[in-house]
Design a protein around this motif. Structure first.
Motif, PDB file in Angstrom:
ATOM      1  N   UNK A  26       0.846  -1.201   0.000  1.00 34.20           N
ATOM      2  CA  UNK A  26       0.000   0.000   0.000  1.00 34.20           C
ATOM      3  C   UNK A  26       0.876   1.243   0.000  1.00 34.20           C
ATOM      4  N   UNK A  27       0.669   2.118  -0.983  1.00 31.23           N
ATOM      5  CA  UNK A  27       1.420   3.372  -1.030  1.00 31.23           C
ATOM      6  C   UNK A  27       0.893   4.336   0.027  1.00 31.23           C
ATOM      7  N   UNK A  28       1.778   5.181   0.557  1.00 28.62           N
ATOM      8  CA  UNK A  28       1.388   6.101   1.636  1.00 28.62           C
ATOM      9  C   UNK A  28       0.271   7.052   1.212  1.00 28.62           C
ATOM     10  N   UNK A  29       0.288   7.467  -0.075  1.00 22.37           N
ATOM     11  CA  UNK A  29      -0.757   8.369  -0.578  1.00 22.37           C
ATOM     12  C   UNK A  29      -2.138   7.714  -0.519  1.00 22.37           C
ATOM     13  N   UNK A  30      -2.156   6.381  -0.684  1.00 20.07           N
ATOM     14  CA  UNK A  30      -3.427   5.658  -0.645  1.00 20.07           C
ATOM     15  C   UNK A  30      -4.058   5.736   0.736  1.00 20.07           C
ATOM     16  N   UNK A  31      -3.230   5.620   1.784  1.00 22.23           N
ATOM     17  CA  UNK A  31      -3.764   5.691   3.155  1.00 22.23           C
ATOM     18  C   UNK A  31      -4.049   7.131   3.586  1.00 22.23           C
ATOM     19  N   UNK A  32      -3.339   8.087   2.979  1.00 21.38           N
ATOM     20  CA  UNK A  32      -3.531   9.490   3.370  1.00 21.38           C
ATOM     21  C   UNK A  32      -4.699  10.150   2.647  1.00 21.38           C
ATOM     22  N   UNK A  33      -4.949   9.743   1.389  1.00 25.35           N
ATOM     23  CA  UNK A  33      -5.951  10.467   0.594  1.00 25.35           C
ATOM     24  C   UNK A  33      -7.038   9.590  -0.016  1.00 25.35           C
ATOM     25  N   UNK A  34      -6.649   8.483  -0.650  1.00 22.66           N
ATOM     26  CA  UNK A  34      -7.642   7.719  -1.418  1.00 22.66           C
ATOM     27  C   UNK A  34      -8.626   6.947  -0.540  1.00 22.66           C
ATOM     28  N   UNK A  44     -10.369  -1.558   6.608  1.00 24.12           N
ATOM     29  CA  UNK A  44      -9.425  -1.568   5.485  1.00 24.12           C
ATOM     30  C   UNK A  44      -8.364  -0.486   5.670  1.00 24.12           C
ATOM     31  N   UNK A  45      -8.795   0.683   6.141  1.00 22.64           N
ATOM     32  CA  UNK A  45      -7.869   1.793   6.407  1.00 22.64           C
ATOM     33  C   UNK A  45      -6.836   1.395   7.466  1.00 22.64           C
ATOM     34  N   UNK A  46      -7.308   0.757   8.549  1.00 22.53           N
ATOM     35  CA  UNK A  46      -6.405   0.331   9.621  1.00 22.53           C
ATOM     36  C   UNK A  46      -5.425  -0.732   9.143  1.00 22.53           C
ATOM     37  N   UNK A  47      -5.926  -1.690   8.356  1.00 22.72           N
ATOM     38  CA  UNK A  47      -5.054  -2.731   7.803  1.00 22.72           C
ATOM     39  C   UNK A  47      -4.005  -2.128   6.870  1.00 22.72           C
ATOM     40  N   UNK A  48      -4.395  -1.103   6.109  1.00 25.38           N
ATOM     41  CA  UNK A  48      -3.477  -0.457   5.161  1.00 25.38           C
ATOM     42  C   UNK A  48      -2.359   0.278   5.883  1.00 25.38           C
ATOM     43  N   UNK A  49      -2.651   0.751   7.106  1.00 23.97           N
ATOM     44  CA  UNK A  49      -1.668   1.512   7.874  1.00 23.97           C
ATOM     45  C   UNK A  49      -0.634   0.616   8.564  1.00 23.97           C
ATOM     46  N   UNK A  50      -0.928  -0.687   8.701  1.00 18.85           N
ATOM     47  CA  UNK A  50       0.002  -1.598   9.371  1.00 18.85           C
ATOM     48  C   UNK A  50       1.081  -2.028   8.389  1.00 18.85           C
ATOM     49  N   UNK A  51       2.245  -1.402   8.508  1.00 15.43           N
ATOM     50  CA  UNK A  51       3.405  -1.691   7.649  1.00 15.43           C
ATOM     51  C   UNK A  51       3.112  -1.446   6.166  1.00 15.43           C
ATOM     52  N   UNK A  52       2.065  -0.680   5.879  1.00 13.36           N
ATOM     53  CA  UNK A  52       1.679  -0.356   4.491  1.00 13.36           C
ATOM     54  C   UNK A  52       1.592  -1.622   3.631  1.00 13.36           C
ATOM     55  N   UNK A  53       0.968  -2.646   4.214  1.00 20.00           N
ATOM     56  CA  UNK A  53       0.809  -3.916   3.510  1.00 20.00           C
ATOM     57  C   UNK A  53      -0.432  -4.632   4.024  1.00 20.00           C
ATOM     58  N   UNK A  54      -1.199  -5.212   3.085  1.00 19.84           N
ATOM     59  CA  UNK A  54      -2.330  -6.052   3.468  1.00 19.84           C
ATOM     60  C   UNK A  54      -1.934  -7.478   3.116  1.00 19.84           C
ATOM     61  N   UNK A  55      -1.646  -8.276   4.162  1.00 17.44           N
ATOM     62  CA  UNK A  55      -1.118  -9.620   3.962  1.00 17.44           C
ATOM     63  C   UNK A  55      -2.170 -10.711   4.089  1.00 17.44           C
ATOM     64  N   UNK A  56      -1.702 -11.950   4.187  1.00 16.68           N
ATOM     65  CA  UNK A  56      -2.589 -13.114   4.258  1.00 16.68           C
ATOM     66  C   UNK A  56      -3.507 -13.081   5.479  1.00 16.68           C
ATOM     67  N   UNK A  57      -2.961 -12.669   6.628  1.00 18.68           N
ATOM     68  CA  UNK A  57      -3.772 -12.637   7.858  1.00 18.68           C
ATOM     69  C   UNK A  57      -4.926 -11.662   7.711  1.00 18.68           C
ATOM     70  N   UNK A  58      -4.616 -10.438   7.248  1.00 21.18           N
ATOM     71  CA  UNK A  58      -5.664  -9.435   7.036  1.00 21.18           C
ATOM     72  C   UNK A  58      -6.663  -9.909   5.986  1.00 21.18           C
ATOM     73  N   UNK A  59      -6.136 -10.561   4.934  1.00 21.36           N
ATOM     74  CA  UNK A  59      -7.005 -11.101   3.883  1.00 21.36           C
ATOM     75  C   UNK A  59      -7.976 -12.125   4.438  1.00 21.36           C
ATOM     76  N   UNK A  60      -7.489 -13.009   5.292  1.00 20.68           N
ATOM     77  CA  UNK A  60      -8.344 -14.036   5.901  1.00 20.68           C
ATOM     78  C   UNK A  60      -9.429 -13.393   6.770  1.00 20.68           C
ATOM     79  N   UNK A  61      -9.049 -12.354   7.533  1.00 23.88           N
ATOM     80  CA  UNK A  61     -10.016 -11.645   8.389  1.00 23.88           C
ATOM     81  C   UNK A  61     -11.118 -11.011   7.536  1.00 23.88           C
ATOM     82  N   UNK A  62     -10.730 -10.367   6.433  1.00 24.07           N
ATOM     83  CA  UNK A  62     -11.701  -9.703   5.558  1.00 24.07           C
ATOM     84  C   UNK A  62     -12.663 -10.703   4.908  1.00 24.07           C
ATOM     85  N   UNK A  63     -12.131 -11.834   4.445  1.00 23.03           N
ATOM     86  CA  UNK A  63     -12.990 -12.868   3.842  1.00 23.03           C
ATOM     87  C   UNK A  63     -13.976 -13.403   4.877  1.00 23.03           C
TER      88      UNK A  63
END
Length: 317
Positions: free
Chosen positions: A94-102, A284-303
């Motif tokens: 996740x790019x920083x601009x994505x978490x700050x603006x998009x 999704x915003x909180x997950x994006x802020x964690x190390x600027x990456x949405x990984x397998x664990x976050x993916x499993x939680x979302x599903x």
């Protein structure tokens, strides 16, 4: 026959998404802009076209429940299942601009939707209505978002003029591939929605449930197959940008245009779904802020969250 058309529709979606991601990522390189911007614009607008078609037709027919339920259901599907499966296949950077603006812009759009449909609470009116003036407000918000995207794109081009375009990469070929992919996605999505809805009615499902499930999922299949295809090709920017951009387009353009065509009356049940949509967008915003990456664990939680939501609306209806 409906089952055959359903399979054909899925086939078109999968092949169309493959072509669409290849063509659009190459266009990003030719334009010298980050893939996230292509995901936020060309890809997002393209994959949102089934939602736009279904919701605008529903508005013309005076069927507000389908129009609103389609957008809200699709956005929840995008944030949970689309991002979740894509992240599970390949971690999304996740790019920083994505978490700050998009992503905050998604939250702004969903918050605005909640405010504009709360007429009985906020204005003491007899019914909740998404009026033509509300639709115009959404379209104005969309113009601000598009201005931001264009400005970022132009700035990015200036900073990357020194980068060489790979040999053999042609505008005509990639434009044709992207267009062919988009046509296959739209046509495939239309087949899936029509045949899926026919099967659902045959099985005795209610209109409200069909709107929130079959139609919402069906019109979101382009986002799903496009983001999965992008994740498998390690195009994180397109995979995430597609979801963020689609959710913005769904609210600001699809609902905006639908409300301008015909004011939409709001079913009381949709408020819970809108609040769930806001909560999931925040997640999704909180997950994006964690190390600027949405990984397998976050993916499993979302599903898992989507499965819980699906069970909830089936039991509710």
């Amino acid at each position: 026959m409906a089952y055959v058309l359903l399979i054909v529709g899925f086939g078109l979606l999968i092949k169309g998404a493959d072509l669409f991601v290849d063509g659009s990522s190459n266009i990003a390189r030719l334009l010298r802009v980050p893939p996230i911007l292509i995901g936020l614009t060309i890809v997002a607008f393209g994959t949102s076209s089934p939602e736009a078609t279904v919701s605008i037709i529903a508005a013309l027919q005076g069927n507000a429940e389908i129009s609103l339920g389609n957008v809200v259901g699709s956005n929840i599907f995008n944030v949970t299942l689309v991002v979740g499966i894509a992240a599970f296949l390949y971690p999304l950077m996740v790019e920083s601009e994505t978490t700050k603006k998009e992503i905050p812009f998604v939250l702004l759009a969903t918050g605005a939707l909640l405010v504009l449909i709360s007429d009985t609470k906020l204005q003491s009116l007899s019914e909740n209505l998404l009026t033509r003036s509300d639709g115009i407000i959404f379209l104005l918000f969309l113009s601000i978002f598009m201005y931001y995207v264009i400005e970022v794109g132009l700035k990015s081009r200036k900073e990357s003029t020194h980068e060489a375009i790979p040999p053999g990469m042609k505008w005509g070929k990639n434009s044709l591939v992207t267009l062919a992919g988009l046509v296959a996605i739209i046509f495939g999505g239309d087949l899936v929605v029509d045949s899926g809805t026919e099967i659902a009615y045959d099985l005795g499902m209610s209109k409200t449930l069909v709107g929130l499930t079959i139609i919402a999922i069906g019109t979101s299949l382009p986002e799903l197959v496009t983001s999965i295809s992008a994740a498998l090709k390690k195009e994180s920017g397109i995979a995430l940008g597609n979801v963020v951009g689609s959710n913005i387009f769904n609210i600001l353009f699809v609902l905006g245009a639908s409300a301008v065509i015909s004011p939409l009356s709001v079913n009381g049940k949709i408020f819970i779904d809108v609040m769930i949509m806001i909560a999931l967008s925040l997640l999704l915003f909180l997950f994006s802020r964690t190390h600027y990456k949405i990984g397998k664990t976050e993916g499993f939680v979302l599903v898992t969250m989507y499965i819980v939501y699906l069970v909830y609306i089936i039991l509710r209806n």
